[in-house]
Design an enzyme around this catalytic site. Structure first.
Site, short mmCIF file in Angstrom:
data_model
loop_
_atom_site.label_atom_id
_atom_site.label_comp_id
_atom_site.label_asym_id
_atom_site.label_seq_id
_atom_site.Cartn_x
_atom_site.Cartn_y
_atom_site.Cartn_z
N ASN A 39 58.09 69.09 -82.60
CA ASN A 39 59.02 70.02 -81.94
C ASN A 39 59.33 69.53 -80.53
OD1 ASN A 39 56.29 70.78 -81.41
ND2 ASN A 39 56.92 72.82 -80.77
N GLU A 41 61.26 71.00 -77.08
CA GLU A 41 61.86 72.15 -76.40
C GLU A 41 62.61 71.67 -75.16
OE1 GLU A 41 58.43 74.62 -75.72
OE2 GLU A 41 58.22 75.09 -77.86
N CYS A 50 62.67 72.41 -84.13
CA CYS A 50 61.41 72.41 -84.89
C CYS A 50 61.02 71.00 -85.35
CB CYS A 50 61.53 73.30 -86.12
SG CYS A 50 61.49 75.06 -85.75
N GLU A 52 59.95 70.16 -88.26
CA GLU A 52 60.51 69.87 -89.59
C GLU A 52 61.94 69.32 -89.46
OE1 GLU A 52 59.03 72.60 -88.53
OE2 GLU A 52 58.03 73.70 -90.13
N CYS A 83 59.83 77.91 -90.29
CA CYS A 83 60.69 79.05 -89.93
C CYS A 83 61.84 79.16 -90.95
CB CYS A 83 61.23 78.87 -88.52
SG CYS A 83 62.61 77.72 -88.39
N CYS A 86 64.36 76.30 -90.98
CA CYS A 86 63.82 75.05 -91.54
C CYS A 86 63.66 75.15 -93.05
CB CYS A 86 62.50 74.69 -90.89
SG CYS A 86 62.73 74.05 -89.21
N1 THU Z 1 58.01 75.44 -84.58
C1 THU Z 1 58.10 74.33 -85.36
O1 THU Z 1 58.32 73.21 -84.84
N2 THU Z 1 57.95 74.47 -86.70
C2 THU Z 1 57.63 75.64 -87.32
O2 THU Z 1 57.49 75.64 -88.54
C3 THU Z 1 57.45 76.85 -86.54
C4 THU Z 1 57.81 76.77 -85.10
C5 THU Z 1 58.14 75.27 -83.11
C6 THU Z 1 59.44 75.70 -82.50
C7 THU Z 1 59.04 75.98 -81.06
O3 THU Z 1 59.06 74.76 -80.33
C8 THU Z 1 57.60 76.45 -81.18
O4 THU Z 1 57.14 76.02 -82.46
C9 THU Z 1 57.42 77.95 -81.07
O5 THU Z 1 58.27 78.63 -81.91
#
Ligand code: THU
Length: 130
Positions: A39, A41, A50, A52, A83, A86
């Site tokens: 991930n 940000e 994300c 994925e 999520c 994804c």
């Molecule tokens: N996140 C993912 O990368 N994958 C998931 O399956 C769930 C959430 C990340 C997105 C964000 O950077 C952080 O987790 C919090 O939501």
């Protein structure tokens, strides 16, 4: 080396200064190749992208389109689950029986499938009027 090992390794590269929640993901394609993502940000969109989605983007950039297995890992109390967005992205490139392994950094794992994660999915058939 398992797919979870690949996801665990790439998780170290996650850029998650807003959530402090690092996630790693790996997808394996029909060719056997593995693509990883973490991930990422940013200050304007702190929810970021994300792990994925990153793995899927790497797969597409390499010219591949058919996911057969997925792994995702985070430092969470329970195995982290993809999520909603994804799930749809995975379903775009995977059949329903593609295996999804979800893990915690402590070693808990759960196994499900893309079809179980997204029952009743929207697909291109809905756009064809016969
Ligand atoms: N996140 C993912 O990368 N994958 C998931 O399956 C769930 C959430 C990340 C997105 C964000 O950077 C952080 O987790 C919090 O939501």
């Amino acid at each position: 080396m398992t797919l979870i090992d690949d996801a665990r390794a790439v998780r170290e590269n996650a850029h998650a200064p807003y959530s402090n929640f690092k996630v790693g993901a790996a997808v394996q394609t029909a060719s056997g190749a593995v693509y990883v993502g973490c991930n990422v940000e940013n200050v304007a969109y702190p929810e970021g992208t994300c792990a994925e989605a990153g793995a899927i983007a790497a797969m597409c950039a390499a010219g591949e389109r058919e996911i057969v297995a997925v792994a995702v890992i985070a430092d969470s109390p329970q195995p982290v689950t993809p999520c909603g967005g994804c799930r749809q992205k995975l379903a775009e490139f995977a059949k329903g029986d593609a295996v999804v392994t979800m893990a915690t950094t402590d070693g808990l794992t759960e196994v499900t499938s893309v079809g179980q994660l997204l029952p009743g999915q929207f697909d291109a058939d809905y756009m064809v009027r016969t």
